[in-house]
Design a protein around this motif. Structure first.
Motif, PDB file in Angstrom:
ATOM      1  N   VAL A   4       2.061  -2.216  -2.602  1.00  0.00           N
ATOM      2  CA  VAL A   4       0.872  -2.389  -2.729  1.00  0.00           C
ATOM      3  C   VAL A   4       1.020  -0.806  -1.930  1.00  0.00           C
ATOM      4  O   VAL A   4       2.039  -0.467  -0.730  1.00  0.00           O
ATOM      5  CB  VAL A   4       0.401  -3.147  -1.647  1.00  0.00           C
ATOM      6  N   LEU A   5       0.321  -0.215  -2.287  1.00  0.00           N
ATOM      7  CA  LEU A   5       0.477   0.977  -1.468  1.00  0.00           C
ATOM      8  C   LEU A   5      -1.046   1.672  -1.249  1.00  0.00           C
ATOM      9  O   LEU A   5      -2.438   1.336  -1.631  1.00  0.00           O
ATOM     10  CB  LEU A   5       0.161   2.169  -2.750  1.00  0.00           C
ATOM     11  N   VAL A   6      -0.607   2.140  -0.088  1.00  0.00           N
ATOM     12  CA  VAL A   6      -1.933   1.630   1.625  1.00  0.00           C
ATOM     13  C   VAL A   6      -2.094   3.315   1.694  1.00  0.00           C
ATOM     14  O   VAL A   6      -0.905   3.618   1.898  1.00  0.00           O
ATOM     15  CB  VAL A   6      -1.887   1.220   3.140  1.00  0.00           C
ATOM     16  N   ILE A   7      -3.163   4.073   1.637  1.00  0.00           N
ATOM     17  CA  ILE A   7      -3.656   5.562   0.921  1.00  0.00           C
ATOM     18  C   ILE A   7      -4.669   5.812   2.334  1.00  0.00           C
ATOM     19  O   ILE A   7      -6.254   5.237   2.100  1.00  0.00           O
ATOM     20  CB  ILE A   7      -4.054   6.497  -0.247  1.00  0.00           C
ATOM     21  N   ASP A   8      -4.533   6.061   3.830  1.00  0.00           N
ATOM     22  CA  ASP A   8      -5.018   6.137   4.364  1.00  0.00           C
ATOM     23  C   ASP A   8      -4.485   7.075   6.020  1.00  0.00           C
ATOM     24  O   ASP A   8      -3.509   7.263   5.982  1.00  0.00           O
ATOM     25  CB  ASP A   8      -5.552   4.484   5.099  1.00  0.00           C
ATOM     26  N   ASP A   9      -5.337   7.653   6.168  1.00  0.00           N
ATOM     27  CA  ASP A   9      -4.451   8.695   7.433  1.00  0.00           C
ATOM     28  C   ASP A   9      -4.599   7.985   8.602  1.00  0.00           C
ATOM     29  O   ASP A   9      -4.466   8.574  10.007  1.00  0.00           O
ATOM     30  CB  ASP A   9      -6.281  10.217   7.598  1.00  0.00           C
ATOM     31  N   SER A  10      -5.123   6.602   9.349  1.00  0.00           N
ATOM     32  CA  SER A  10      -5.540   6.503  10.170  1.00  0.00           C
ATOM     33  C   SER A  10      -3.943   5.400  10.890  1.00  0.00           C
ATOM     34  O   SER A  10      -4.210   4.421   9.841  1.00  0.00           O
ATOM     35  CB  SER A  10      -6.714   5.400  10.063  1.00  0.00           C
ATOM     36  N   PRO A  12      -3.342   3.421  12.925  1.00  0.00           N
ATOM     37  CA  PRO A  12      -3.974   1.685  13.125  1.00  0.00           C
ATOM     38  C   PRO A  12      -3.713   0.572  12.159  1.00  0.00           C
ATOM     39  O   PRO A  12      -3.568   0.145  11.693  1.00  0.00           O
ATOM     40  CB  PRO A  12      -4.768   2.317  14.208  1.00  0.00           C
ATOM     41  N   ILE A  13      -4.982   1.917  11.204  1.00  0.00           N
ATOM     42  CA  ILE A  13      -5.366   1.526   9.988  1.00  0.00           C
ATOM     43  C   ILE A  13      -4.449   1.059   8.757  1.00  0.00           C
ATOM     44  O   ILE A  13      -3.729  -0.456   8.205  1.00  0.00           O
ATOM     45  CB  ILE A  13      -5.989   1.587   9.108  1.00  0.00           C
ATOM     46  N   ARG A  14      -3.301   2.039   8.917  1.00  0.00           N
ATOM     47  CA  ARG A  14      -2.313   1.914   7.975  1.00  0.00           C
ATOM     48  C   ARG A  14      -0.961   0.027   8.983  1.00  0.00           C
ATOM     49  O   ARG A  14      -0.422  -0.584   8.766  1.00  0.00           O
ATOM     50  CB  ARG A  14      -1.479   2.746   7.590  1.00  0.00           C
ATOM     51  N   ALA A  15      -0.610   0.264  10.320  1.00  0.00           N
ATOM     52  CA  ALA A  15       0.432  -0.417  10.665  1.00  0.00           C
ATOM     53  C   ALA A  15      -0.691  -1.646  10.174  1.00  0.00           C
ATOM     54  O   ALA A  15       0.022  -2.595  10.079  1.00  0.00           O
ATOM     55  CB  ALA A  15       0.179   0.105  12.043  1.00  0.00           C
ATOM     56  N   LEU A  16      -2.121  -1.898  10.738  1.00  0.00           N
ATOM     57  CA  LEU A  16      -2.951  -3.525  10.688  1.00  0.00           C
ATOM     58  C   LEU A  16      -1.649  -4.157   9.200  1.00  0.00           C
ATOM     59  O   LEU A  16      -1.223  -4.805   9.177  1.00  0.00           O
ATOM     60  CB  LEU A  16      -3.637  -3.857  10.858  1.00  0.00           C
ATOM     61  N   LEU A  17      -2.588  -2.800   7.759  1.00  0.00           N
ATOM     62  CA  LEU A  17      -2.648  -3.386   6.732  1.00  0.00           C
ATOM     63  C   LEU A  17      -1.022  -3.567   6.546  1.00  0.00           C
ATOM     64  O   LEU A  17      -0.792  -4.864   5.690  1.00  0.00           O
ATOM     65  CB  LEU A  17      -2.437  -2.170   6.248  1.00  0.00           C
ATOM     66  N   ARG A  18      -0.276  -2.808   6.629  1.00  0.00           N
ATOM     67  CA  ARG A  18       1.572  -3.267   6.202  1.00  0.00           C
ATOM     68  C   ARG A  18       1.677  -4.425   7.052  1.00  0.00           C
ATOM     69  O   ARG A  18       2.735  -5.413   6.144  1.00  0.00           O
ATOM     70  CB  ARG A  18       1.881  -1.745   7.341  1.00  0.00           C
ATOM     71  N   LEU A  20       0.180  -7.454   8.067  1.00  0.00           N
ATOM     72  CA  LEU A  20      -0.580  -8.823   7.771  1.00  0.00           C
ATOM     73  C   LEU A  20      -0.036  -8.273   5.910  1.00  0.00           C
ATOM     74  O   LEU A  20       0.196  -9.823   5.305  1.00  0.00           O
ATOM     75  CB  LEU A  20      -2.209  -8.284   7.065  1.00  0.00           C
ATOM     76  N   LEU A  21       0.002  -7.005   5.113  1.00  0.00           N
ATOM     77  CA  LEU A  21       0.270  -7.445   3.464  1.00  0.00           C
ATOM     78  C   LEU A  21       2.123  -7.749   3.106  1.00  0.00           C
ATOM     79  O   LEU A  21       2.335  -8.381   2.723  1.00  0.00           O
ATOM     80  CB  LEU A  21       0.240  -6.091   2.612  1.00  0.00           C
ATOM     81  N   ALA A  22       3.138  -6.976   4.790  1.00  0.00           N
ATOM     82  CA  ALA A  22       4.456  -7.856   4.302  1.00  0.00           C
ATOM     83  C   ALA A  22       4.247  -9.556   5.040  1.00  0.00           C
ATOM     84  O   ALA A  22       5.819  -9.953   4.158  1.00  0.00           O
ATOM     85  CB  ALA A  22       4.933  -6.780   5.627  1.00  0.00           C
ATOM     86  N   GLN A  23       3.352 -10.001   6.358  1.00  0.00           N
ATOM     87  CA  GLN A  23       3.504 -11.650   6.261  1.00  0.00           C
ATOM     88  C   GLN A  23       3.215 -12.049   5.469  1.00  0.00           C
ATOM     89  O   GLN A  23       3.877 -13.700   4.989  1.00  0.00           O
ATOM     90  CB  GLN A  23       2.355 -11.897   7.223  1.00  0.00           C
ATOM     91  N   LEU A  24       2.223 -11.301   3.762  1.00  0.00           N
ATOM     92  CA  LEU A  24       2.545 -11.960   2.886  1.00  0.00           C
ATOM     93  C   LEU A  24       3.103 -12.244   2.442  1.00  0.00           C
ATOM     94  O   LEU A  24       3.270 -12.649   0.656  1.00  0.00           O
ATOM     95  CB  LEU A  24       0.696 -11.837   2.429  1.00  0.00           C
ATOM     96  N   GLY A  25       4.472 -11.645   2.533  1.00  0.00           N
ATOM     97  CA  GLY A  25       5.232 -11.214   1.461  1.00  0.00           C
ATOM     98  C   GLY A  25       5.319  -9.506   0.218  1.00  0.00           C
ATOM     99  O   GLY A  25       6.029  -9.750  -0.669  1.00  0.00           O
TER     100      GLY A  25
END
Length: 72
Positions: A4-10, A12-18, A20-25
């Protein structure tokens, strides 16, 4: 799982998505702006892209067609 590629300048948003997505494998790749997002989409060939539509310089609305136009 998916790449998954997350493109975001925030940060905190990137950290949250990283987290959550990493926890799902999922493997998470990050970009902080449109230029690096386009570059990473071509180099990494992600299965999914999560794109912030309100990025500075180049908006998500401008980035999406560029990414879609690349055959890979």
């Amino acid at each position: 799982m998916a790449k998954v590629l997350v493109i975001d300048d925030s940060d905190p948003i990137r950290a949250l998505l990283r987290t959550l997505l990493a926890q799902l494998g999922h493997e998470v790749i990050e970009a902080i702006d449109g230029d690096s997002g386009v570059e990473k989409s071509r180099a990494e060939k992600p299965d999914l892209i999560i794109l912030d539509m309100n990025l500075p310089k180049m908006t998500g609305w401008e980035i999406a067609p560029i990414i879609r136009s690349h055959p890979a």
